[in-house]
Design a protein around this motif. Structure first.
Motif: not given
Length: 353
Positions: A275, A280-282
């Motif tokens: 990241y 965030s997984w979004w």
């Protein structure tokens, strides 16, 4: 010129002999092996004295160092002879046939001050340097979890040529997993607890052919590992590292996955994801592939062994490391037998020195 005795001219022993002869810092002092199977012819071809007894070889040749690549059952006795003679030893993994023998080697080495190196040669691979640069970076963060696999298929001839491989102690836990344990400890830290399930349902031999393992490492990292020598798969070090041309290579495949707090690494394809901003997984990852170089880790291991012999350098993989790897293997075997998690502290005794 460091004169090196090689005991056990099998598959890996022949490789050691070739490397010793090719290195300008070393000379092949003698070959030790049973007096059969063309071993004397091999010694004659290599222009080296042949002995069937390591005691006699040490006494008559007086080498500066020794490489022990004989069958596991002979490691402890042959290392003991070398230490008594006062020369450093590089012994192939596993350090010895049993945990107690491994422990005795450590104690003898510490007592006499003679170094013993263990042949976990993957430790010298440049792939590890590439991986560690990313694993120690802010992009990766701190290690959270590890996944690994050693899945491959050993042909029927492998077992016909060595019936001992069908019996307890001859399976992939001791023969193959010992390599993986060394690397897991190298990357993830000391292993505290193991839980293992084993199966022999594919071949029906006395020994296991498949194992599923769970690990807890010091500091809270957790990991899983799948091991099988009866699986038609490319997820293994041999088929992904490109280290040994005897195996087909799948350069885009992976055998280890490291998951960190900020990013992840697939090894040895060296694909990384991390990241750049919000975690965030979004959110989408930044993705790339690390550059790497390759060379023979066995050659680098010999160079390090020569440094230990000639300059007193500290072993990268010491006898105590070999013992710790054997301790984990013992815990795994106990877990399979008892059907429960095993804490390494349950089976580790205090040192006598």
């Amino acid at each position: 010129m460091t004169r090196i005795l090689v005991s056990g001219p099998g598959l890996i022993g022949k490789k050691h002999i070739a490397l010793v002869k090719d290195n300008e810092r070393s000379e092949l002092a003698a070959i030790v092996a049973p007096d059969r199977d063309g071993n004397q012819d091999l010694a004659r071809d290599e222009d080296a004295p042949f002995f069937s007894s390591i005691e006699t070889a040490l006494r008559e040749v007086k080498p500066d160092a020794a490489i022990i690549s004989s069958p596991n059952a002979f490691h402890a006795d042959q290392v003991a002879h070398c230490l008594a003679f006062g020369i450093p030893v590089l012994v192939e993994k596993p350090l010895a046939d049993t945990l107690e023998q491994s422990r005795r080697i450590v104690e003898d080495s510490e007592k006499c001050g003679i170094p013993v190196l263990v042949g976990h040669h993957r430790t010298y691979s440049p792939l590890l340097n590439t991986a560690e640069t990313f694993l120690n970076s802010e992009k990766f963060g701190s290690l959270v979890a590890f996944q690994g696999a050693a899945l491959f298929y050993k042909p029927a001839e492998y077992f016909k040529e060595g019936l001992w491989r069908t019996r307890l102690g001859g399976g992939p836990i001791l023969i193959n997993l010992i390599h993986e344990i060394g690397l897991m400890r190298h990357f993830c830290g000391e292993i505290e607890t193991v839980f293992a399930f084993a199966s022999n349902h594919q071949r029906g031999f006395e020994v296991e052919d498949s194992v599923a393992l769970t690990f807890r490492f010091r500091g809270g990292v957790v990991g899983t590992f799948l091991l099988s020598d009866s699986a038609a798969s490319s997820k293994s070090w041999e088929m992904t590292s490109g280290e040994n041309p005897a195996y087909p290579t799948f350069s885009d495949e992976t055998c280890y996955h490291f998951a960190g707090s900020h990013g992840s690494l697939d090894f040895p394809s060296m694909r990384v994801r991390y990241y750049d901003k919000e975690r965030s997984w979004w959110e989408a990852f930044e993705e790339n592939r690390l550059d790497l170089t390759r060379f023979d880790p066995l050659e680098r291991q010999l160079e390090h062994f020569l440094d230990v012999v000639e300059t007193g350098a500290s072993p990268i993989v010491s006898a105590k490391d070999g013992y710790r790897n054997m301790l984990v293997i013992e815990a795994i075997s106990n877990s399979v037998t008892q059907g429960r998690p095993i804490e390494l502290t349950e089976i580790e005794k205090p040192w006598r020195y």
